[in-house]
Design a protein around this motif. Sequence first.
Motif, PDB file in Angstrom:
ATOM      1  N   SER A  15       0.850  -1.199   0.000  1.00 60.50           N
ATOM      2  CA  SER A  15       0.000   0.000   0.000  1.00 60.50           C
ATOM      3  C   SER A  15       0.880   1.240   0.000  1.00 60.50           C
ATOM      4  O   SER A  15       1.833   1.340   0.778  1.00 60.50           O
ATOM      5  N   TYR A  16       0.488   2.212  -0.843  1.00 61.99           N
ATOM      6  CA  TYR A  16       1.267   3.445  -0.984  1.00 61.99           C
ATOM      7  C   TYR A  16       1.392   4.177   0.358  1.00 61.99           C
ATOM      8  O   TYR A  16       2.448   4.672   0.722  1.00 61.99           O
ATOM      9  N   TYR A  17       0.270   4.207   1.099  1.00 62.45           N
ATOM     10  CA  TYR A  17       0.265   5.025   2.316  1.00 62.45           C
ATOM     11  C   TYR A  17       1.020   4.373   3.462  1.00 62.45           C
ATOM     12  O   TYR A  17       1.159   4.965   4.532  1.00 62.45           O
ATOM     13  N   LEU A  18       1.534   3.153   3.251  1.00 60.08           N
ATOM     14  CA  LEU A  18       2.281   2.484   4.323  1.00 60.08           C
ATOM     15  C   LEU A  18       3.796   2.574   4.130  1.00 60.08           C
ATOM     16  O   LEU A  18       4.545   1.878   4.807  1.00 60.08           O
ATOM     17  N   GLN A  19       4.233   3.433   3.188  1.00 63.77           N
ATOM     18  CA  GLN A  19       5.676   3.444   2.862  1.00 63.77           C
ATOM     19  C   GLN A  19       6.576   3.689   4.063  1.00 63.77           C
ATOM     20  O   GLN A  19       7.589   3.038   4.240  1.00 63.77           O
ATOM     21  N   GLU A  20       6.200   4.663   4.888  1.00 63.58           N
ATOM     22  CA  GLU A  20       7.059   4.981   6.031  1.00 63.58           C
ATOM     23  C   GLU A  20       6.959   3.860   7.078  1.00 63.58           C
ATOM     24  O   GLU A  20       7.942   3.487   7.706  1.00 63.58           O
ATOM     25  N   TRP A  21       5.762   3.343   7.223  1.00 62.93           N
ATOM     26  CA  TRP A  21       5.488   2.293   8.218  1.00 62.93           C
ATOM     27  C   TRP A  21       6.204   1.006   7.829  1.00 62.93           C
ATOM     28  O   TRP A  21       6.903   0.391   8.634  1.00 62.93           O
ATOM     29  N   HIS A  22       6.049   0.613   6.563  1.00 58.65           N
ATOM     30  CA  HIS A  22       6.769  -0.575   6.095  1.00 58.65           C
ATOM     31  C   HIS A  22       8.271  -0.320   6.053  1.00 58.65           C
ATOM     32  O   HIS A  22       9.071  -1.193   6.379  1.00 58.65           O
ATOM     33  N   GLY A  23       8.625   0.911   5.654  1.00 55.31           N
ATOM     34  CA  GLY A  23      10.052   1.247   5.561  1.00 55.31           C
ATOM     35  C   GLY A  23      10.740   1.070   6.910  1.00 55.31           C
ATOM     36  O   GLY A  23      11.851   0.551   6.990  1.00 55.31           O
ATOM     37  N   ARG A  24      10.061   1.505   7.970  1.00 55.35           N
ATOM     38  CA  ARG A  24      10.645   1.358   9.318  1.00 55.35           C
ATOM     39  C   ARG A  24      10.819  -0.115   9.657  1.00 55.35           C
ATOM     40  O   ARG A  24      11.855  -0.523  10.167  1.00 55.35           O
ATOM     41  N   TRP A  25       9.825  -0.929   9.320  1.00 48.56           N
ATOM     42  CA  TRP A  25       9.888  -2.369   9.601  1.00 48.56           C
ATOM     43  C   TRP A  25      11.016  -3.014   8.806  1.00 48.56           C
ATOM     44  O   TRP A  25      11.828  -3.768   9.329  1.00 48.56           O
ATOM     45  N   PHE A  26      11.079  -2.688   7.515  1.00 50.72           N
ATOM     46  CA  PHE A  26      12.126  -3.262   6.654  1.00 50.72           C
ATOM     47  C   PHE A  26      13.509  -2.875   7.176  1.00 50.72           C
ATOM     48  O   PHE A  26      14.400  -3.713   7.315  1.00 50.72           O
ATOM     49  N   ARG A  27      13.697  -1.580   7.417  1.00 49.41           N
ATOM     50  CA  ARG A  27      15.036  -1.095   7.816  1.00 49.41           C
ATOM     51  C   ARG A  27      15.479  -1.715   9.139  1.00 49.41           C
ATOM     52  O   ARG A  27      16.640  -2.053   9.312  1.00 49.41           O
ATOM     53  N   ASP A  28      14.517  -1.881  10.058  1.00 44.66           N
ATOM     54  CA  ASP A  28      14.876  -2.463  11.355  1.00 44.66           C
ATOM     55  C   ASP A  28      15.383  -3.892  11.191  1.00 44.66           C
ATOM     56  O   ASP A  28      16.148  -4.387  12.018  1.00 44.66           O
ATOM     57  N   LEU A  29      14.912  -4.567  10.154  1.00 44.57           N
ATOM     58  CA  LEU A  29      15.259  -5.989   9.995  1.00 44.57           C
ATOM     59  C   LEU A  29      16.340  -6.236   8.960  1.00 44.57           C
ATOM     60  O   LEU A  29      16.839  -7.356   8.823  1.00 44.57           O
ATOM     61  N   LEU A  30      16.683  -5.189   8.210  1.00 47.03           N
ATOM     62  CA  LEU A  30      17.619  -5.346   7.093  1.00 47.03           C
ATOM     63  C   LEU A  30      19.029  -5.692   7.590  1.00 47.03           C
ATOM     64  O   LEU A  30      19.534  -5.036   8.498  1.00 47.03           O
ATOM     65  N   PRO A  31      19.655  -6.730   7.009  1.00 45.67           N
ATOM     66  CA  PRO A  31      21.031  -7.026   7.427  1.00 45.67           C
ATOM     67  C   PRO A  31      21.985  -5.922   6.950  1.00 45.67           C
ATOM     68  O   PRO A  31      21.667  -5.190   6.009  1.00 45.67           O
ATOM     69  N   LYS A  32      23.146  -5.856   7.592  1.00 42.26           N
ATOM     70  CA  LYS A  32      24.098  -4.783   7.247  1.00 42.26           C
ATOM     71  C   LYS A  32      24.643  -4.950   5.838  1.00 42.26           C
ATOM     72  O   LYS A  32      24.941  -3.990   5.140  1.00 42.26           O
TER      73      LYS A  32
END
Length: 810
Positions: free
Chosen positions: A547-564
Amino acid sequence: MKSHYRVVVIGGGIVGSSVLYHLTRHGWNDVALIERAELTAGSTWHAAAGFHALNDDPNIAALQGYTIRLYEEIERESGQSVGMHMTGGVSLAASDERWQMLKAERAMYETMEMQTTLVSPEEIRAMCPLVDPIGLKGGLFDAHEGYVDAHGTTHAFAIAARKRGAEIILRNRVLELQQRADGSWDLITEKGNINALHVVNAAGLWARRVGRMAGVELPVVPMSHHYLVTDDVPLLASLEREFVSVTDLEGFTYLQPLGKGAVLGVYERNPQHWSPDGAAWDYGMDLLPPDVERILPELEIGYARFPALAEVGIKRWVNGAFTFTPDGNPLVGPVPGKRNYWVACGCMGGFSQGGAIGLTLAQWMIHGDPGHDIFGMDVARYGAFAAQENYLRDMTRQFYARRFVISYPNEELPAGRPLKTSTVHERLAADGARFGVSWGMETPQFFAPQRDDFIENLTVRRSNAHGFVGDEVRATRTAAGMFDASTYARYEVSGPGAEAWLDRLLSSRLPAEGRVRLAPMLGHGGKLMGDLTVSRLAADRFWLIGSYYLQEWHGRWFRDLLPKHGVTLKNLSDSWSGFALSGPLSREIVQPLLGRDLANAAFPFLSCAEVDLGFSKAVLARLSLTGELGYEIYVPAPAQPALCDALMQHGRGLGLRHIGNRALDSLRLEKSFGIWSTEFTQSITPGMCGLNRHVAFDKADFIGRDSALRERDAPSARVLVTLAIDAVPGKTQDADPSGFEPVKLGGRLVGYTTSGAFGHWVRQSLALAYVDREVVADPPPLTVDVVGEPHPARILEHSAWDARGERMRG
Ligand SMILES: Cc1cc2nc3c(=O)[nH]c(=O)nc-3n(C[C@H](O)[C@H](O)[C@H](O)COP(=O)(O)OP(=O)(O)OC[C@H]3O[C@@H](n4cnc5c(N)ncnc54)[C@H](O)[C@@H]3O)c2cc1C
């Protein structure tokens, strides 16, 4: 004051004090609150401190209920009176439209298991003799309203927190914030430096300034607000109990008892911002001069509704400031992209929401999860656009001025628009698009071709755009319809670690190269974090659509879990765009553009490929939300107009047309397809909504797996079903459910709707609903309250259209 704490809360208003208390209550005691002046020295001290549980976001309503229940407990725990006056409250309806709305709201609150009552003008007058009932249709009464003492309540939180080990440091301004490499924060304060692992910005009127200390622009701005306190009113002298608090919705005022007098507050239609960057650092516990001239139109209505007030003098004017966000809800949670920086600000109803904000933040910080669906107040519901000066000013002004104004489900409000338009906006407008907005992006709701003069009527029933929507649905079922997919979010995940990362992130199996899958994404507790589609374009390259309106919300989730290392994540939502095109003729329309065979054997359902359109590279996937044969085609955003023209050139003669969100809702409900924000949310599990059929339970590991397995063995109490809603006998049906209406069996609440629409192709009013599992086993006749009136409803065993899904695969 120590040199190190686990958490430092900046700000000792009602919100900061509640955050501090909840941190200690949930087991973190190495915490401190730093306050520039005295506790309550921001907005809090001059609040009228009224509270209510009712809110049209059910999750926020539940949290407001928590705040109110908590008062007795903190009073006991702290030994400090909160000054509770549980008067009850009534909202007035002075028009037929408002009366209808209140009836619908009562039904919605029943869904939330909140008991409210519709009352007559005579009953209102008995509850509050100050009300002149002339012109009133009735009111909605809730027993859980009242007011507290602002000072006592804040101190009760603070004392209880201190008893549990927290430290409160007064008369000490935080001057600067500096982040260390380990993610902790150095707070430079007037009384020396402190290091804290986490900081919480609960700085109220100064929240924007404290945000900037960490390089964060928060969409929050102070506005001024008035109330007046009257002398004793003779009419109240003999009253044995306090009168019930009153909100005059058509009058833009609220009334609260205070001794033998009253507090009259105003939400004026001509509101004013105050100190937009936040209060000055040396702003004391001062009042602003009253601006009576500006609020006079609303005051006059107030004095007409409560005429006895005119007989007495005004003891005191209060004009103070408190903060607003674009949608009026607070900003809570970890700020995306700023490690260990949390916010608890932008709160305009501290005495309804302060307790809940504290609970949410403490659970989130300590347990890694807010504990409930709080998207409505999550700081990540906004992107950077929301803090832009003009947008913020226009949206907050609109929100304040419309605080008591009726909002219709088909209403699109004008403030802050247009902010973002897709590259095909003008083409859509030329074809008659009427736009709504999603996360700042203009998005078509329906098309009124060759009808520049068409104005949609605002209503809770079917509007005069019903016919246009029907045309779009019929075009899609018989030929093809295309939807501007600018309001989908697109992410590319690539690199040697992409497969392993996504395999753990998504609960489904990953698709093979050239294939697409629906992929539920779960949180740690097993509830939904997304209903993504994942396309595998190469062995180590994937696209996720959400969903377009979840970009920041999903982005935070993705970034928190993203490996280095090893995984690259790119957000392509604005740089790529395209269309979701579906209908029985869509293959004939798309194929000539590609010069490749799209027959089932060559490009079956759930295929994807990178293709060359001659004028642009593109990503093509075969899937649809309408239940028809369908394709999603994405190109770099500047090429979307060329794609639009090419599709129309091939398709217009075959009956292709643009469709909007409303048609999409009608089409998906005919297919019983849920979407994010209505059927799929952060409080729903895959077993409840049927997405469990996409969960790969036998995968060795994925986030939320343990909870998903537990749910598989002990199924949820409620499940998602499709309901056919029939007309009330003897009446023509002219309204459909819009979500959160109660579903009942013989008067007993057994569920609630999530979305509804008229199925234009199957000629049936439809809704999706969560219903008790035992009811579904042997479905009896049910009812659904539509616009507050019970309508007969039946659970459909299969979707209303193409239950076997042959058209999508055809
Ligand atoms: C006239 C009026 C009537 C109202 N009526 C109601 C009502 O009836 N019901 C209701 O629920 N709400 C009401 N409100 C709104 C209510 O006041 C707010 O929702 C609430 O006070 C917000 O609390 P807060 O803790 O977020 O912010 P604040 O009360 O503004 O607290 C922030 C604190 O942070 C401190 N601070 C800021 N920067 C720093 C720094 N750098 N270092 C240290 N400390 C810092 C400040 O000194 C301040 O004490 C009313 C508001 C007004 C103005």
